[in-house]
Structure formats: structure tokens, C-alpha cells
Design an enzyme around this catalytic site. Sequence first.
Site, PDB file in Angstrom:
ATOM      1  N   ASP A  29      92.186  37.467-143.409  1.00 39.95           N
ATOM      2  CA  ASP A  29      92.056  36.378-144.380  1.00 39.95           C
ATOM      3  C   ASP A  29      91.252  35.244-143.749  1.00 39.95           C
ATOM      4  OD1 ASP A  29      92.551  35.006-146.839  1.00 39.95           O
ATOM      5  OD2 ASP A  29      93.916  33.701-145.744  1.00 39.95           O
ATOM      6  N   SER A  30      90.750  34.367-144.618  1.00 32.82           N
ATOM      7  CA  SER A  30      90.020  33.210-144.125  1.00 32.82           C
ATOM      8  C   SER A  30      90.941  32.244-143.372  1.00 32.82           C
ATOM      9  CB  SER A  30      89.365  32.484-145.301  1.00 32.82           C
ATOM     10  OG  SER A  30      90.352  32.159-146.264  1.00 32.82           O
ATOM     11  N   TYR A  42      86.809  29.480-147.114  1.00 35.29           N
ATOM     12  CA  TYR A  42      85.626  30.263-147.453  1.00 35.29           C
ATOM     13  C   TYR A  42      85.231  30.027-148.921  1.00 35.29           C
ATOM     14  CZ  TYR A  42      85.920  33.429-143.307  1.00 35.29           C
ATOM     15  OH  TYR A  42      85.915  33.986-142.054  1.00 35.29           O
ATOM     16  N   ASN A  78      90.580  36.910-151.459  1.00 36.31           N
ATOM     17  CA  ASN A  78      89.834  37.233-152.676  1.00 36.31           C
ATOM     18  C   ASN A  78      88.353  36.893-152.541  1.00 36.31           C
ATOM     19  OD1 ASN A  78      91.378  37.983-155.414  1.00 36.31           O
ATOM     20  ND2 ASN A  78      92.780  36.919-154.045  1.00 36.31           N
ATOM     21  N   GLU A 114      98.554  24.317-148.556  1.00 37.15           N
ATOM     22  CA  GLU A 114      98.513  24.125-147.098  1.00 37.15           C
ATOM     23  C   GLU A 114      99.294  22.880-146.682  1.00 37.15           C
ATOM     24  OE1 GLU A 114      95.123  25.148-144.914  1.00 37.15           O
ATOM     25  OE2 GLU A 114      95.075  27.082-145.941  1.00 37.15           O
ATOM     26  N   CYS A 147      93.818  34.291-155.562  1.00 33.58           N
ATOM     27  CA  CYS A 147      93.620  33.546-154.320  1.00 33.58           C
ATOM     28  C   CYS A 147      94.899  33.707-153.504  1.00 33.58           C
ATOM     29  CB  CYS A 147      93.367  32.075-154.637  1.00 33.58           C
ATOM     30  SG  CYS A 147      93.313  31.032-153.176  1.00 33.58           S
TER      31      CYS A 147
HETATM   32  N1  DGL Z   1      91.779  33.067-148.826  1.00 34.96           N
HETATM   33  C1  DGL Z   1      90.973  32.442-149.856  1.00 34.96           C
HETATM   34  C2  DGL Z   1      90.975  33.333-151.094  1.00 34.96           C
HETATM   35  O1  DGL Z   1      91.876  34.130-151.320  1.00 34.96           O
HETATM   36  C3  DGL Z   1      91.456  31.048-150.175  1.00 34.96           C
HETATM   37  C4  DGL Z   1      91.182  30.047-149.088  1.00 34.96           C
HETATM   38  C5  DGL Z   1      89.710  29.858-148.805  1.00 34.96           C
HETATM   39  O2  DGL Z   1      88.997  29.240-149.633  1.00 34.96           O
HETATM   40  O3  DGL Z   1      89.267  30.331-147.779  1.00 34.96           O
HETATM   41  O4  DGL Z   1      90.055  33.270-151.877  1.00 34.96           O
END
Ligand code: DGL
Length: 247
Positions: free
Chosen positions: A7-8, A39, A71, A150, A181
Site C-alpha cells: 500500500d502507499s 499516491y 486502489n 490518519e 480507498c
Molecule cells: N491507499 C490509497 C488508496 O487506496 C489511499 C491513500 C493515498 O492516497 O495514497 O487509493
Amino acid sequence: MKLGVFDSGVGGLSVLKSLLQTNFFEEYIYYGDTARVPYGVKDKDTIVKFSLEALEFFNQKQVDMLIIACNTVSAYALEILRANAKFPILGVIEAGVLATTNTLNDKNSKILVIATKATINSHQYKQRLSQEGYLAVEERATGLFVPMVEEGIFQGDFLNSAFKYYFDDLTYIPDALILACTHFPLISKSLQQYFGKQTRLIHSGEAIALQLKKEYNLKEKYHNPKVSFFASSDEEKLKNIAKIWLY
Ligand code: DGL
């Protein structure tokens, strides 16, 4: 089987939580690019570049399969990651679409997709759902929920104001709300309250667990898996959040 989860940042822990409940894997390697999150506000080239760098990490860890919990990465980098990997890679969008079509029999059902700006701009959900015959799909970028989660804001007036900001002009009650997300499952109780019982919430983690069950012949035999957490910055913070979110 050693499973990688990418994950990001910390949000993918919501997906890891669902994966842990499957008992399908002996070992989990979670990697969050916490140094470069979010991201969801970045452009395609940047998302692809960061994702390929993360793939290097999972190559070194010698995982047998990789789940893209994010996502945004699933929307932009899945194909290129697959082309560069020696192990299978699953993204959450395919899984989310599968879970939605399993949940909604009526193709006229009204579906609302909420996600980061990047995921929404990719129109991946809308396109894939329309290929399945679901045409009443609306997509809305609701990026503010990411920093709110967060901050540990899962309910209350501030979150309700954000709901109002994003959804006040909706003229219908969605039959399904796709939480596209990683962060959104953490506010699912509040979202359910806001939209009411009629709206079915689709969660990426549950969706990927369902896809694994349906498409892979995995045995539910690992009740005490080994889980390791890695981050591109502040690994301790990730581990602390994992203690709260996962258990
Ligand atoms: N993990 C990102 C997503 O599911 C959300 C957080 C981000 O913007 O990196 O799209």
C-alpha cells in the site's frame, strides 16, 4: 505461501486485516510507502514509478503472491507490475467489482464509488461495472477522508460535516457504496449511519478475500501466521497503527 501486501501507506492495513481472517497464508509481508504517501493526488507516471520500486522490495522478500491493497496503484500500475513480476499480483479493483456484482442482482442498481482523485480520474470502476451491465454508477473523489482517518477521526461532527460536503447534493440513496480507498473501511460505521441500511458497503479487503476464495484453491489452515511490517519511513509508527487497527 508467503503473501506480500503493498500500500502507499498505513491504509492497506484494512485490507491486511481481511486477509488475515482468511487463514490462507503462512506468512505476510506488509510494505507501506509511508515516506511518499499519498499516491491519490499524484500523476500516473509517479504512481507507476513508485509502484515498480515497491515491486523490487517484494522481489527481494521472495513472496509467492502480491496483493495491491491500494486502489490508486491498482488503477494505474497493475498491468505494468504484472508484466514485471514472476509471481501473481492481484489488485483490489477487480475484486471490488466482483464483490459488487455478487451483491447486486439488479443491473439498474444505483452504485456510488468513492475514492481518491487519481482512482476516480482513472474511471476503472465505472468502466468495469459498465462492462458487467451496471450503468447507474457515479464516481466521487472524497480525498479528505484520507487525512481524517490518519488523524484517527472515525466518527463525530467533523466527519459528518465532510459527509455533508461531499454528499449533500445526492438526489438518490445508493444501493451500493464502493469504498474504493484503503482508508474508508475505518469510517464504514459512520458511512453506514449516514446512508442508512439500504446502502450496501463494498470493502476492498473483504472483496479480495472473496476473490481468493473463489478463484484460488487455498486451504484455511494457517491460524498463526507470521506478519512482518516494513515502511519507507517511520516503521515504528506503522507497527503501532497495526496494533490498533488489526487486533
Ligand atoms: N491507499 C490509497 C488508496 O487506496 C489511499 C491513500 C493515498 O492516497 O495514497 O487509493
